[in-house]
Design an enzyme around this catalytic site. Sequence first.
Site, PDB file in Angstrom:
ATOM      1  N   LYS A  13      13.735   4.161 -13.089  1.00 49.68           N
ATOM      2  CA  LYS A  13      13.559   5.621 -13.054  1.00 49.68           C
ATOM      3  C   LYS A  13      14.280   6.238 -11.864  1.00 49.68           C
ATOM      4  CE  LYS A  13       9.028   5.481 -12.708  1.00 49.68           C
ATOM      5  NZ  LYS A  13       8.730   4.048 -12.755  1.00 49.68           N
ATOM      6  N   ARG A 160      11.261  -3.390   0.088  1.00 50.06           N
ATOM      7  CA  ARG A 160      10.126  -2.470   0.189  1.00 50.06           C
ATOM      8  C   ARG A 160       8.833  -3.266   0.330  1.00 50.06           C
ATOM      9  NH1 ARG A 160      10.110   1.958  -4.552  1.00 50.06           N
ATOM     10  NH2 ARG A 160       7.995   1.204  -4.823  1.00 50.06           N
TER      11      ARG A 160
HETATM   12  P1  ADP Z   1       7.464   2.323  -8.646  1.00 46.00           P
HETATM   13  O1  ADP Z   1       7.643   3.324  -9.739  1.00 46.00           O
HETATM   14  O2  ADP Z   1       8.607   1.393  -8.518  1.00 46.00           O
HETATM   15  O3  ADP Z   1       6.126   1.641  -8.686  1.00 46.00           O
HETATM   16  P2  ADP Z   1       7.191   4.458  -6.669  1.00 46.00           P
HETATM   17  O4  ADP Z   1       8.112   4.545  -5.545  1.00 46.00           O
HETATM   18  O5  ADP Z   1       7.236   5.499  -7.724  1.00 46.00           O
HETATM   19  O6  ADP Z   1       7.446   3.022  -7.256  1.00 46.00           O
HETATM   20  O7  ADP Z   1       5.670   4.403  -6.139  1.00 46.00           O
HETATM   21  C1  ADP Z   1       5.251   3.506  -5.154  1.00 46.00           C
HETATM   22  C2  ADP Z   1       3.747   3.624  -4.940  1.00 46.00           C
HETATM   23  O8  ADP Z   1       3.408   4.964  -4.514  1.00 46.00           O
HETATM   24  C3  ADP Z   1       2.886   3.402  -6.171  1.00 46.00           C
HETATM   25  O9  ADP Z   1       2.637   2.029  -6.401  1.00 46.00           O
HETATM   26  C4  ADP Z   1       1.614   4.200  -5.818  1.00 46.00           C
HETATM   27  O10 ADP Z   1       0.780   3.484  -4.935  1.00 46.00           O
HETATM   28  C5  ADP Z   1       2.164   5.390  -5.056  1.00 46.00           C
HETATM   29  N1  ADP Z   1       2.412   6.523  -5.966  1.00 46.00           N
HETATM   30  C6  ADP Z   1       3.626   7.028  -6.314  1.00 46.00           C
HETATM   31  N2  ADP Z   1       3.497   8.040  -7.189  1.00 46.00           N
HETATM   32  C7  ADP Z   1       2.169   8.177  -7.424  1.00 46.00           C
HETATM   33  C8  ADP Z   1       1.372   9.027  -8.253  1.00 46.00           C
HETATM   34  N3  ADP Z   1       1.935   9.966  -9.032  1.00 46.00           N
HETATM   35  N4  ADP Z   1       0.025   8.882  -8.217  1.00 46.00           N
HETATM   36  C9  ADP Z   1      -0.548   7.968  -7.447  1.00 46.00           C
HETATM   37  N5  ADP Z   1       0.130   7.124  -6.651  1.00 46.00           N
HETATM   38  C10 ADP Z   1       1.472   7.209  -6.638  1.00 46.00           C
END
Ligand code: ADP
Length: 213
Positions: A13, A160
């Site tokens: 994404k 990360r």
């Molecule tokens: P990925 O999609 O690769 O898991 P992201 O960078 O989108 O990684 O998100 C990393 C972390 O941030 C998630 O595992 C969660 O803990 C937190 N996070 C991100 N977006 C949200 C959301 N919309 N609601 C709750 N937690 C979120």
Amino acid sequence: MNIILLGPPGAGKGTQAKRLTEKYHIPQVSTGDMLREALKEGSPLGLEAKKYMDQGGLVPDEVVIGLVKERIQKPDAGNGYMLDGFPRTSGQAKALDKILEQLGQKIDHVVSIEVPSSELLGRLTGRRTCRACGAGFHLMYDPPKKEAICDKCGGELYQRSDDNESTVKSRLETYEAQTKPLIEYYQNQGKLRRINGVGSMNEILARIQAVLE
Ligand code: ADP
Ligand code: ZN
């Protein structure tokens, strides 16, 4: 144009969002990036979020809903935006619908990037990012010429903190339980556009563009 990018961790994404922002001149709104930014600044919100992120769980709905509500009203989002990693729960999806109604906006397309779950663990644990310029690499699929050094700028590559195997497994379980049901939610709204997320980055970009145009 307002777009949601939906898909499991590791679906690509973020990568696709970055390319799409260049094409359509609308900002990427990534809750993950926003939370990591808050952590880097050492804000209380960032420190609180880290507890959930490092365990592969989700940050509470109120927190991310507040961040997104503020972000999509900034001037650069006037022509639209691309939500990446939000919504992730049905509570977030319902809250977003309410906010959009208040703002007189709507989501045009929900792009669901689909990748077999067997492929995700390897994609995530092999991921590396440049500390200096932010470029992304993958130890197997897009390896840097020298291990731990960025090809583009010579910066140091890091993993990360939530891309280790045990946290990744929790993130995938969280996705299955809490986020996957959103596919049906948006299907029922007639907004779901399914994309095969297996292939080269350019192939997948072309598939997404085909449904947006
Ligand atoms: P990925 O999609 O690769 O898991 P992201 O960078 O989108 O990684 O998100 C990393 C972390 O941030 C998630 O595992 C969660 O803990 C937190 N996070 C991100 N977006 C949200 C959301 N919309 N609601 C709750 N937690 C979120
Ligand atoms: Zn670099």
